[in-house]
Design a protein around this motif. Structure first.
Motif, short mmCIF file in Angstrom:
data_model
loop_
_atom_site.label_atom_id
_atom_site.label_comp_id
_atom_site.label_asym_id
_atom_site.label_seq_id
_atom_site.Cartn_x
_atom_site.Cartn_y
_atom_site.Cartn_z
N SER A 18 0.82 -1.22 0.00
CA SER A 18 0.00 0.00 0.00
C SER A 18 0.86 1.27 0.00
N GLU A 19 2.14 1.13 0.07
CA GLU A 19 3.03 2.30 0.07
C GLU A 19 4.08 2.16 -1.05
N GLY A 20 4.52 3.28 -1.61
CA GLY A 20 5.55 3.24 -2.64
C GLY A 20 5.36 4.34 -3.66
N LEU A 21 6.01 4.20 -4.81
CA LEU A 21 5.97 5.21 -5.86
C LEU A 21 5.07 4.76 -7.01
N PHE A 22 4.46 5.74 -7.67
CA PHE A 22 3.68 5.43 -8.87
C PHE A 22 4.64 5.07 -10.01
N GLN A 27 -0.42 -1.63 -10.56
CA GLN A 27 -0.20 -2.17 -9.22
C GLN A 27 -1.55 -2.43 -8.57
N THR A 28 -1.67 -3.59 -7.94
CA THR A 28 -2.93 -3.95 -7.28
C THR A 28 -2.71 -4.11 -5.78
N VAL A 29 -3.52 -3.43 -5.04
CA VAL A 29 -3.52 -3.56 -3.57
C VAL A 29 -4.93 -4.00 -3.15
N THR A 30 -5.03 -5.11 -2.42
CA THR A 30 -6.33 -5.66 -2.03
C THR A 30 -6.47 -5.67 -0.51
N TYR A 31 -7.53 -5.06 -0.04
CA TYR A 31 -7.87 -5.09 1.37
C TYR A 31 -8.95 -6.17 1.57
N ILE A 32 -8.65 -7.16 2.41
CA ILE A 32 -9.59 -8.28 2.61
C ILE A 32 -10.27 -8.13 3.97
#
Length: 326
Positions: A18-22, A27-32
């Protein structure tokens, strides 16, 4: 941080960074999240509320399923719209009865049926019940007399449904409860709370009262797999018949079995023996008592030479069971 607070759901894990550079790459971040709208627990008890871990043939068991809500009361009301509790009844049980589907306050919470074809108990929660209410489903059943020692009686509940505001929790299965069928025991299941010979006018000569009134019964429960029906009952006077002034009626109480009478005293002695089995394992000894002169039961004798004082007399009999070996 895109983690959200959602009613009825609890954050479980994050998949991706969930953190970093574009970058130019996707990029896929999934909240479960997992639903946390209710818990469901199951338990099985004897009538004294002791957990039924080891049981015997003929034992009466009480099963409870508790649906505990984790949601708050809403205005306007949000309710259990289409909630169903399903339980598969174990084939080692019979005489399913006393079905209840209630709220924590004891109010009826919906429709409850036992489908004998599928041997399922199905509870449908009333859609007028608010989502904040806890629900209890209970029923009773007997362990079959034909069940084999070592068999395990199992039960669990499955809850499905949705709420009136559209929330759809995943089907949830309770814990599974297990009861192992043991060798069984023989016990005195009930004793008379009182034997009363009423008011007696003492007259010269021997007097015998053969038909006392009995409150309750002398009942034996035998759930043993081997030796069923083979047992004896001992009796003794814990307290002799004594008036409020302390006078004692000696040798007054006797127990008659098949015409043989024994004086009840402070010594333990066999007063009744049984050798016949019963399909139910329940024996009501008081059914053998009668008003005839030679009938079984507790009798009162007042001998012609007895010293009898006027007054109310009370005594106490101690009963015990002795299992005979086959």
């Amino acid at each position: 941080d895109y983690q959200q607070t959602i009613e009825g759901y609890q954050f479980k894990e994050l998949q991706g960074d969930s953190e970093g550079l574009f970058t130019e790459e996707d990029q896929t971040v999934t909240y479960i999240y997992e639903d946390k709208m209710f818990d469901v627990k199951k338990a099985v008890y004897f009538n004294n509320k002791e957990l039924a871990i080891t049981v015997a043939r003929g034992d009466e068991l009480t099963y409870e399923t508790r649906l505990t809500s984790l949601l708050e009361k809403k205005s306007p009301q949000v309710s259990y719209k289409q909630f169903v509790i399903t339980i598969d009844v174990d084939s080692n049980l019979e005489n399913i009865r006393n079905l209840k589907l209630v709220t924590e306050t004891g109010d009826v919470a919906g429709k409850l049926t036992h489908n004998t074809g599928t041997n399922q108990i199905i509870g449908e929660i009333n859609p007028s019940i608010g989502q904040e209410n806890n629900i209890r489903l209970a029923y009773q059943g007997d362990v079959k007399q034909t069940v084999q020692v070592g068999n395990v009686i199992k039960a669990k509940a499955v809850v499905t449904g949705e709420y009136s505001d559209g929330k759809k929790p995943l089907p949830k299965t309770s814990n599974e409860v297990s009861s192992v069928v043991g060798e069984g025991t023989v016990i005195i299941n009930e004793i008379p709370s009182a034997l009363s010979f009423g008011e007696i006018i003492f007259e010269p000569g021997s007097k015998k009262i053969v038909n006392p009134s009995v409150a309750g019964k002398l009942e034996v429960k035998d759930t043993r797999v081997t030796g069923n029906g083979q047992w004896s009952i001992n009796a003794k006077m814990k307290k002799k018949l004594t008036s409020k002034k302390g006078e004692i009626l000696e040798k007054a109480l006797r127990y008659s079995t098949k015409g043989v009478e024994k004086v009840l005293n402070e010594n333990t002695q066999v007063v009744y023996t049984n050798q016949e089995s019963s399909a139910t394992g329940i024996y009501d000894v008081t059914k053998t008592w009668g008003a005839q002169v030679k009938a079984d039961g507790v009798k009162l004798y007042l001998e012609s030479n007895a010293t009898v004082y006027s007054g109310d007399y009370e005594g106490e009999i101690t009963w015990e069971i002795i299992p005979d070996q086959p």
